[in-house]
Design an enzyme around this catalytic site. Structure first.
Site, PDB file in Angstrom:
ATOM      1  N   GLY A  45       0.844  -1.185   0.000  1.00 16.53           N
ATOM      2  CA  GLY A  45       0.000   0.000   0.000  1.00 16.53           C
ATOM      3  C   GLY A  45       0.878   1.231   0.000  1.00 16.53           C
ATOM      4  O   GLY A  45       2.050   1.166   0.387  1.00 16.53           O
ATOM      5  N   GLN A  50       3.225   9.948   1.270  1.00  9.83           N
ATOM      6  CA  GLN A  50       4.494   9.207   1.346  1.00  9.83           C
ATOM      7  C   GLN A  50       5.431   9.557   0.190  1.00  9.83           C
ATOM      8  O   GLN A  50       6.625   9.265   0.254  1.00  9.83           O
ATOM      9  CB  GLN A  50       4.233   7.690   1.373  1.00  9.83           C
ATOM     10  CG  GLN A  50       3.515   7.236   2.641  1.00  9.83           C
ATOM     11  CD  GLN A  50       3.348   5.730   2.676  1.00  9.83           C
ATOM     12  OE1 GLN A  50       2.382   5.204   2.132  1.00  9.83           O
ATOM     13  NE2 GLN A  50       4.275   5.027   3.295  1.00  9.83           N
ATOM     14  N   LEU A  89       6.880   1.991   4.523  1.00 16.03           N
ATOM     15  CA  LEU A  89       7.959   2.357   3.595  1.00 16.03           C
ATOM     16  C   LEU A  89       8.660   3.647   4.015  1.00 16.03           C
ATOM     17  O   LEU A  89       9.789   3.890   3.613  1.00 16.03           O
ATOM     18  CB  LEU A  89       7.404   2.491   2.173  1.00 16.03           C
ATOM     19  CG  LEU A  89       6.889   1.177   1.558  1.00 16.03           C
ATOM     20  CD1 LEU A  89       6.153   1.445   0.263  1.00 16.03           C
ATOM     21  CD2 LEU A  89       8.040   0.204   1.322  1.00 16.03           C
ATOM     22  N   HIS A 134      -2.373   7.623   7.053  1.00 17.55           N
ATOM     23  CA  HIS A 134      -1.355   8.514   6.473  1.00 17.55           C
ATOM     24  C   HIS A 134      -1.974   9.837   6.015  1.00 17.55           C
ATOM     25  O   HIS A 134      -1.336  10.889   6.097  1.00 17.55           O
ATOM     26  CB  HIS A 134      -0.682   7.851   5.266  1.00 17.55           C
ATOM     27  CG  HIS A 134       0.491   6.963   5.618  1.00 17.55           C
ATOM     28  ND1 HIS A 134       1.596   7.432   6.302  1.00 17.55           N
ATOM     29  CD2 HIS A 134       0.739   5.651   5.365  1.00 17.55           C
ATOM     30  CE1 HIS A 134       2.470   6.427   6.451  1.00 17.55           C
ATOM     31  NE2 HIS A 134       1.974   5.340   5.896  1.00 17.55           N
TER      32      HIS A 134
HETATM   33 ZN    ZN Z   1       2.925   3.527   5.886  1.00 24.44          ZN
END
Ligand code: ZN
Length: 165
Positions: A45, A50, A89, A134
């Site tokens: 995902g 990000q 990540l 997020h």
């Molecule tokens: Zn994450």
């Protein structure tokens, strides 16, 4: 295009993202970039912040095909919780157990701007909740109750686990 993934504690990861007004070609390009970046990472995902984009869009692929959700909203959450050891990540090298709802219903728009309703359970439910977090400036570390259970993992173990979100 593969985008650079930003690293925690970059302040972008703490911002509340903006709703997308229209799923136009610019947003579709961002979705394509997110999917490509997620696959290369590799992850299951990825959320727009990000890669440094302050917009409400996530992509997911737990091995059943990639899809995007624009402006995702959690409509239903069950009270039965499940725990997965999560990674991110943006926080490479560490994982920790997070308790989340085991079933969720998420609504939003797909890549074509059409209404999308996802009824998810198990790992997919966790991935959706992690990615939607997020968009509100929340990272999984915030949700690890017992910080002593946060542990380091090697790159090899991370890839084997495939629980990078
Ligand atoms: Zn994450």
């Amino acid at each position: 295009m593969i985008r650079d993934i930003i690293r925690y504690p970059n302040p972008i990861l703490r911002k509340k993202c903006k709703a997308i007004k229209k799923v136009d070609p610019h947003i579709q390009k961002l979705i394509d970039d997110l999917i490509e970046t997620m696959h290369v990472a590799p992850g299951v995902g990825l959320a727009a912040p990000q890669v440094g984009e302050n917009l409400r869009v996530i992509v997911v692929d737990i091995g059943e095909g990639a899809f995007a959700v624009v402006n995702p909203k959690t409509k239903k959450k069950n009270r039965i919780l499940q725990t997965f050891e999560e990674g991110c990540l943006c926080l490479p090298g560490i994982v920790g157990p997070v308790e989340r709802a085991s079933q969720v219903t998420v609504e939003g728009l797909d890549r074509q701007g059409q209404k999308l309703i996802i009824e998810a359970e198990g790992f997919l439910a966790t991935v959706l909740q992690h990615e939607i977090d997020h968009l509100d400036g929340i990272v999984f570390l915030d949700r690890v109750k017992d910080k002593a259970l946060i542990r380091e993992v090697s790159k090899k173990e991370e890839i084997e686990k495939k629980e990078l979100l």
